[in-house]
Every structure is written in structure tokens, then in C-alpha cells.
Scaffold this motif. Sequence first.
Motif, PDB file in Angstrom:
ATOM      1  N   SER A   1      28.261   7.969 -32.082  1.00 25.03           N
ATOM      2  CA  SER A   1      27.563   8.030 -30.967  1.00 25.03           C
ATOM      3  C   SER A   1      27.191   9.434 -30.392  1.00 25.03           C
ATOM      4  CB  SER A   1      28.466   7.355 -29.860  1.00 25.03           C
ATOM      5  OG  SER A   1      29.470   8.302 -29.434  1.00 25.03           O
TER       6      SER A   1
ATOM      7  N   ARG B   1      29.679  23.377 -45.918  1.00 25.63           N
ATOM      8  CA  ARG B   1      28.455  23.539 -45.041  1.00 25.63           C
ATOM      9  C   ARG B   1      28.343  24.888 -44.214  1.00 25.63           C
ATOM     10  NH1 ARG B   1      28.567  17.612 -42.805  1.00 25.63           N
ATOM     11  NH2 ARG B   1      30.402  17.766 -42.794  1.00 25.63           N
TER      12      ARG B   1
ATOM     13  N   THR C   1      33.350  16.360 -30.017  1.00 25.46           N
ATOM     14  CA  THR C   1      34.195  16.957 -31.036  1.00 25.46           C
ATOM     15  C   THR C   1      33.800  18.061 -31.729  1.00 25.46           C
ATOM     16  OG1 THR C   1      33.595  15.475 -32.663  1.00 25.46           O
ATOM     17  CG2 THR C   1      35.428  14.802 -31.409  1.00 25.46           C
TER      18      THR C   1
ATOM     19  N   THR D   1      32.313   5.609 -31.267  1.00 29.80           N
ATOM     20  CA  THR D   1      32.192   4.640 -32.299  1.00 29.80           C
ATOM     21  C   THR D   1      33.472   4.638 -33.101  1.00 29.80           C
ATOM     22  OG1 THR D   1      31.055   6.336 -33.367  1.00 29.80           O
ATOM     23  CG2 THR D   1      29.589   4.769 -32.303  1.00 29.80           C
TER      24      THR D   1
ATOM     25  N   HIS E   1      34.967   6.987 -35.000  1.00 31.42           N
ATOM     26  CA  HIS E   1      34.816   7.703 -36.233  1.00 31.42           C
ATOM     27  C   HIS E   1      35.647   8.931 -36.221  1.00 31.42           C
ATOM     28  CE1 HIS E   1      31.453   4.816 -36.779  1.00 31.42           C
ATOM     29  NE2 HIS E   1      31.691   5.504 -38.213  1.00 31.42           N
ATOM     30  N   SER E   2      36.445   9.167 -35.244  1.00 29.35           N
ATOM     31  CA  SER E   2      37.589  10.299 -35.445  1.00 29.35           C
ATOM     32  C   SER E   2      38.769   9.589 -36.064  1.00 29.35           C
ATOM     33  CB  SER E   2      37.846  10.797 -33.878  1.00 29.35           C
ATOM     34  OG  SER E   2      36.997  11.575 -33.508  1.00 29.35           O
TER      35      SER E   2
ATOM     36  N   ALA F   1      37.563   7.654 -22.663  1.00 31.47           N
ATOM     37  CA  ALA F   1      36.115   7.069 -23.173  1.00 31.47           C
ATOM     38  C   ALA F   1      36.466   6.959 -24.675  1.00 31.47           C
ATOM     39  CB  ALA F   1      35.133   7.911 -23.013  1.00 31.47           C
TER      40      ALA F   1
HETATM   41  C1  LIG Z   1      32.438   8.864 -42.664  1.00 32.24           C
HETATM   42  C2  LIG Z   1      32.566   9.860 -41.434  1.00 32.24           C
HETATM   43  C3  LIG Z   1      31.722  11.010 -41.686  1.00 32.24           C
HETATM   44  C4  LIG Z   1      31.800  12.072 -40.696  1.00 32.24           C
HETATM   45  N1  LIG Z   1      30.916  13.044 -41.135  1.00 32.24           N
HETATM   46  C5  LIG Z   1      31.097  14.096 -40.076  1.00 32.24           C
HETATM   47  C6  LIG Z   1      29.938  15.240 -40.222  1.00 32.24           C
HETATM   48  O1  LIG Z   1      29.341  15.245 -41.118  1.00 32.24           O
HETATM   49  N2  LIG Z   1      30.465  16.334 -39.444  1.00 32.24           N
HETATM   50  C7  LIG Z   1      31.124  16.493 -38.642  1.00 32.24           C
HETATM   51  O2  LIG Z   1      31.487  17.412 -37.924  1.00 32.24           O
HETATM   52  N3  LIG Z   1      31.998  15.050 -38.407  1.00 32.24           N
HETATM   53  C8  LIG Z   1      31.851  14.009 -39.100  1.00 32.24           C
HETATM   54  N4  LIG Z   1      32.689  12.949 -38.909  1.00 32.24           N
HETATM   55  C9  LIG Z   1      33.698  13.092 -37.661  1.00 32.24           C
HETATM   56  C10 LIG Z   1      32.927  12.594 -36.695  1.00 32.24           C
HETATM   57  O3  LIG Z   1      31.479  12.866 -36.446  1.00 32.24           O
HETATM   58  C11 LIG Z   1      33.733  12.945 -35.127  1.00 32.24           C
HETATM   59  O4  LIG Z   1      34.861  12.212 -35.286  1.00 32.24           O
HETATM   60  C12 LIG Z   1      33.019  12.248 -34.015  1.00 32.24           C
HETATM   61  O5  LIG Z   1      33.522  12.790 -32.848  1.00 32.24           O
HETATM   62  C13 LIG Z   1      32.851  10.667 -33.892  1.00 32.24           C
HETATM   63  O6  LIG Z   1      32.219  10.333 -32.816  1.00 32.24           O
HETATM   64  P1  LIG Z   1      32.414   8.779 -32.213  1.00 32.24           P
HETATM   65  O7  LIG Z   1      31.376   8.523 -31.637  1.00 32.24           O
HETATM   66  O8  LIG Z   1      33.206   7.882 -33.051  1.00 32.24           O
HETATM   67  O9  LIG Z   1      33.661   9.174 -31.144  1.00 32.24           O
HETATM   68  P2  LIG Z   1      35.410   8.871 -30.932  1.00 32.24           P
HETATM   69  O10 LIG Z   1      36.066   9.313 -32.449  1.00 32.24           O
HETATM   70  O11 LIG Z   1      35.173   7.450 -30.587  1.00 32.24           O
HETATM   71  O12 LIG Z   1      35.793   9.567 -29.749  1.00 32.24           O
HETATM   72  C14 LIG Z   1      35.685  11.158 -30.145  1.00 32.24           C
HETATM   73  C15 LIG Z   1      36.149  11.807 -28.849  1.00 32.24           C
HETATM   74  O13 LIG Z   1      34.933  11.576 -27.902  1.00 32.24           O
HETATM   75  C16 LIG Z   1      35.139  11.168 -26.629  1.00 32.24           C
HETATM   76  N5  LIG Z   1      34.180  10.487 -26.075  1.00 32.24           N
HETATM   77  C17 LIG Z   1      33.415   9.333 -26.707  1.00 32.24           C
HETATM   78  N6  LIG Z   1      32.489   9.014 -25.965  1.00 32.24           N
HETATM   79  C18 LIG Z   1      32.750   9.520 -24.680  1.00 32.24           C
HETATM   80  C19 LIG Z   1      31.698   9.826 -23.251  1.00 32.24           C
HETATM   81  N7  LIG Z   1      30.927   8.676 -23.150  1.00 32.24           N
HETATM   82  N8  LIG Z   1      32.405  10.774 -22.549  1.00 32.24           N
HETATM   83  C20 LIG Z   1      33.355  11.274 -22.662  1.00 32.24           C
HETATM   84  N9  LIG Z   1      33.868  11.468 -23.943  1.00 32.24           N
HETATM   85  C21 LIG Z   1      33.532  10.690 -24.975  1.00 32.24           C
HETATM   86  C22 LIG Z   1      36.291  10.409 -26.841  1.00 32.24           C
HETATM   87  O14 LIG Z   1      37.189  10.257 -25.794  1.00 32.24           O
HETATM   88  C23 LIG Z   1      37.143  11.326 -27.858  1.00 32.24           C
HETATM   89  O15 LIG Z   1      37.914  12.373 -27.387  1.00 32.24           O
HETATM   90  C24 LIG Z   1      32.680  11.925 -39.628  1.00 32.24           C
HETATM   91  C25 LIG Z   1      33.427  10.903 -39.505  1.00 32.24           C
HETATM   92  C26 LIG Z   1      33.404   9.622 -40.394  1.00 32.24           C
HETATM   93  C27 LIG Z   1      34.357   8.668 -40.341  1.00 32.24           C
END
Ligand SMILES: Cc1cc2nc3c(=O)[nH]c(=O)nc-3n(C[C@H](O)[C@H](O)[C@H](O)COP(=O)(O)OP(=O)(O)OC[C@H]3O[C@@H](n4cnc5c(N)ncnc54)[C@H](O)[C@@H]3O)c2cc1C
Length: 431
Positions: free
Chosen positions: A109, A326, A116, A44, A46-47, A41
Motif C-alpha cells: 500500500s 541498490r 517505513t 498490506t 508486508h513488514s 493502522a
Molecule cells: C516480498 C517483499 C519485498 C519487499 N521489497 C521491498 C523493497 O523493494 N524496498 C523496500 O524498501 N522495502 C521492501 N519491502 C518492505 C516493505 O516495502 C515495507 O515493509 C512496507 O512498509 C510494507 O508496506 P505495507 O503496506 O505492507 O505496510 P504494513 O507492513 O502493513 O505497515 C507498515 C507501517 O505502516 C503503517 N501504516 C500502514 N498504513 C498506514 C496508514 N494508513 N496510516 C498510517 N500508518 C500506516 C503501519 O502502522 C506500520 O507502522 C518488501 C517486503 C516484502 C514482503
Amino acid sequence: MMIENATNWAGNYSYGAGRLHQPKTIEQLQELVVSSNKLKALGTRHSFNDIADTSGDLVSLEHFDQILDLDREHNTVTVEAGVRYGELGRWLHEKGFALHNLASLPHISVAGACATGTHGSGDKNGNLATAVSSMEMVTADGEIIVLSREKDSEHFHSAAVGLGGLGIVTKLMLDVSPTFEMRQDLYESLPLSQLEEHFDDLFSSAYSVSLFTDWRDATFNQVWLKRKVSLGASFNPEPTLFGATLATRNLHPISSLSAENCTEQMGISGPWHERLPHFRLDFTPSSGEELQSEYLIPRQHAFKTFLAIDRLREHVAPLLQVSEVRTIAADNLWMSPCYQQDCVAIHFTWKKDWPAVKKILPIIEEELAQFNARPHWGKLFTMTPERIGSLYVKLPDFQGLLGHYDPEGKFRNSYLDKYIFGVQTDEGNFQ
Ligand SMILES: Cc1cc2nc3c(=O)[nH]c(=O)nc-3n(C[C@H](O)[C@H](O)[C@H](O)COP(=O)(O)OP(=O)(O)OC[C@H]3O[C@@H](n4cnc5c(N)ncnc54)[C@H](O)[C@@H]3O)c2cc1C
């Protein structure tokens, strides 16, 4: 759909997956899972690492973006996995409800953030996954299962921060509370030395507290206090706070950038979902051109951690855009970095120079090893799988449940092979 040159949000990682699917119904998703040997999966994006990648097919849940139900009696909201916190926050506030916390950005999302262990700040606020009370998943055999905090305690506590390994999450039920208003008051130039005596005083002085520094000297450049506002009550922030001075204009955490992207400050009250994140939904969060790392450390080591990074200032400052501190409350989620320990998190927004960042991370990790620092699962780190394994007492149980739900390893990727199963893998497509 073929996936070509597809990268994560930061553009520092290219997904090696062959195809990207965007199912519109649960039946389409189930068919995909059943017919595929390897898939993952995608949220968005952002990892900053390869946690969301696969050698098979990627499945985006962007069409699973509906808010399904608000249960006013039991204070829960049920959402589809692809809903972003920004839209959910707006919707909940309109209905008179709130989540307990948000990350620095509202663009992520719900399922991806929870997977994470994404967190905000606040001594009493657990990470975002602590709000989940049940989750629906499609598991490797295409079955739909529901895990609930109350009824399936063991399995639920392994799945809430599930690193994308147990199945594809389709729905989540989250705890909500009555909505609230907040204000942000910022202070400038907090001497690091003040934290030796006053760390607890400072971090307990507001609902959510963040410190920012560029590590150019022993000062935190900015203190962000996010307070709940009681309707009708007047509040005048102190002009100084442990040696820091009340800001007289809006600020971006990276001092050289315009505060236009940031949520409203200067004590102007507004809904919780427009104050808890630092960045506005309709603007680029952070700087956009960056890499990120973060380490979570048992809270009692906070001041010593700051001194340790301060000693590395000459290495850190030239590569750094900004660093944030934090606090996060302990939880019971097996793979959460805050499993059974209150934490302080020290975050680094780096310049986009992976070869240089890759050299500095082991130096930081060596310095923080004495405090049992755990890396953020979704950011960049160089710690060995053996070291990570030693930091998670529940890792063997988590391995067991991955095997139970996904016996053939459909949802396993290089990242899980490496950090959860200790299998040697290649480096991945980092730039
Ligand atoms: C500008 C920026 C600011 C940020 N600020 C913070 C912060 O304030 N605090 C913090 O802790 N982190 C922060 N992050 C990190 C971010 O919150 C994490 O990386 C988060 O996991 C991103 O979510 P995503 O939806 O983009 O998931 P993705 O990066 O797309 O995926 C992350 C993981 O989730 C899994 N996943 C996604 N959807 C599903 C699903 N439906 N079912 C099962 N597994 C799924 C994926 O397989 C993957 O293992 C930040 C990142 C950025 C780019």
C-alpha cells in the motif's frame, strides 16, 4: 472483527492485537479513533517486524482504495491510503503519467510503504515517500488534518516517513511525471573487485540498478539495469559490462527459482510500472518463504561494505536466499534512513529460520557499525534502541511531534516505545 492467528505476509510475525477493523468511511474511522485508547493502522502486512502491531485494535484501510484525482496541470495524483502501487501504476500509465520509482514489488500500500521509508533503486531516485507532496491524517482526537510539503515544512518532513505514529493517513498527494517506457537488461557474474573502481560508473549507467548475490563467492551473480527507453531510438546493450556477461534468458534473483514471477527482461520495452518492480503484481513476489533484513549506508562506504560482508561469507551464505544492492538519493524526511545522505542499501532475503537469522544479524550489524548503517524500519534487525537513536539526529524532534499529535500515545506500540522512546518492551510474537 476478532483477529485470530493473524500474521504478516511472511507469516513470521503474529499480531497481538485483539480486533481488526475495516472502516468504509472517514466518519467510521474517526469514530474508531475517538473511541479507542490504543490502535494502529495496518497496510498490506508486508513488514517483517512488529511495526504495525498494537496491544489495542488494528485498523485496515483496505476499503480506502480509490484513486481520487489526477491534476494534469500540477503533475500530482491524489490517492486513498490503502491503494496499492500496482493498481496505481496501471491507472497512471493509462492516463499518461508515472511515479518516479517503485519498490521491488507492486503489492504494497502507498501509506504503508511511505511510513517505513520503502525504496527502489536509482542514484537520482529518493525513496517512495519523497514523492508525497501532502497527506491527510486522522489524529488521536479524531480530527482530520492535512500536512503539505510546501506549507507545513517541519511537520510534513516528520510525517512523510511517520512509522505509523502520528495518526492514520487517509489520503496522499503524490508527484507524477509524463509516463515512460523502460527495458530491463540483465548481466551475469560481475566480479566484486570491479566495484572498487567502477561502483559509480555502474550505478549511474541506468535509471535503476540492482545487484544480486548469494555471497557464495566474491561475485555478484546478477546485475539488473532498468533503463528509460526513448521512442523510436534503437539500443543494443553491450555484450559485457565490467566483466559481467549479458544474460540470454529471463532470470529470477534467486537463481534456482523460475523467472515466471518476474517482470519482463531481455530488453523488451514496456510501461514503467511493469519494469521498475522486479516482481509481477499477479504473482508471489520474491520467494514467499523468507525473512528479510536491509541496511542503508552512506554511499561513499559502498565498496568497504561489500568487503565487510564478503568477510562474513561463511556465516551469511548458508542462511541466505539472496542479497540485493541498490542506491537511493538523499532526502529531507526526518526518519528516512537516507536523511541528508545518498545511500547504498544492502538487503538480505534469508531462509525462514528466525533463531538462526537472529544470531547472524548482530554479527553483520557490528561489522557495519563503522559505516553508520541504519536498518530498514520494516525489516528484521537486532540493533539496540540506543544505537538507532544515535543514528537519527532528528529523533528528539520526532518524539516531540509524536507527543504533539498523539499526547496519550494511542498510536504508540511496542516498536515505537522501544526504538523511538527507548522504553524496554517484550520481544513480540516472532516465529
Ligand atoms: C516480498 C517483499 C519485498 C519487499 N521489497 C521491498 C523493497 O523493494 N524496498 C523496500 O524498501 N522495502 C521492501 N519491502 C518492505 C516493505 O516495502 C515495507 O515493509 C512496507 O512498509 C510494507 O508496506 P505495507 O503496506 O505492507 O505496510 P504494513 O507492513 O502493513 O505497515 C507498515 C507501517 O505502516 C503503517 N501504516 C500502514 N498504513 C498506514 C496508514 N494508513 N496510516 C498510517 N500508518 C500506516 C503501519 O502502522 C506500520 O507502522 C518488501 C517486503 C516484502 C514482503
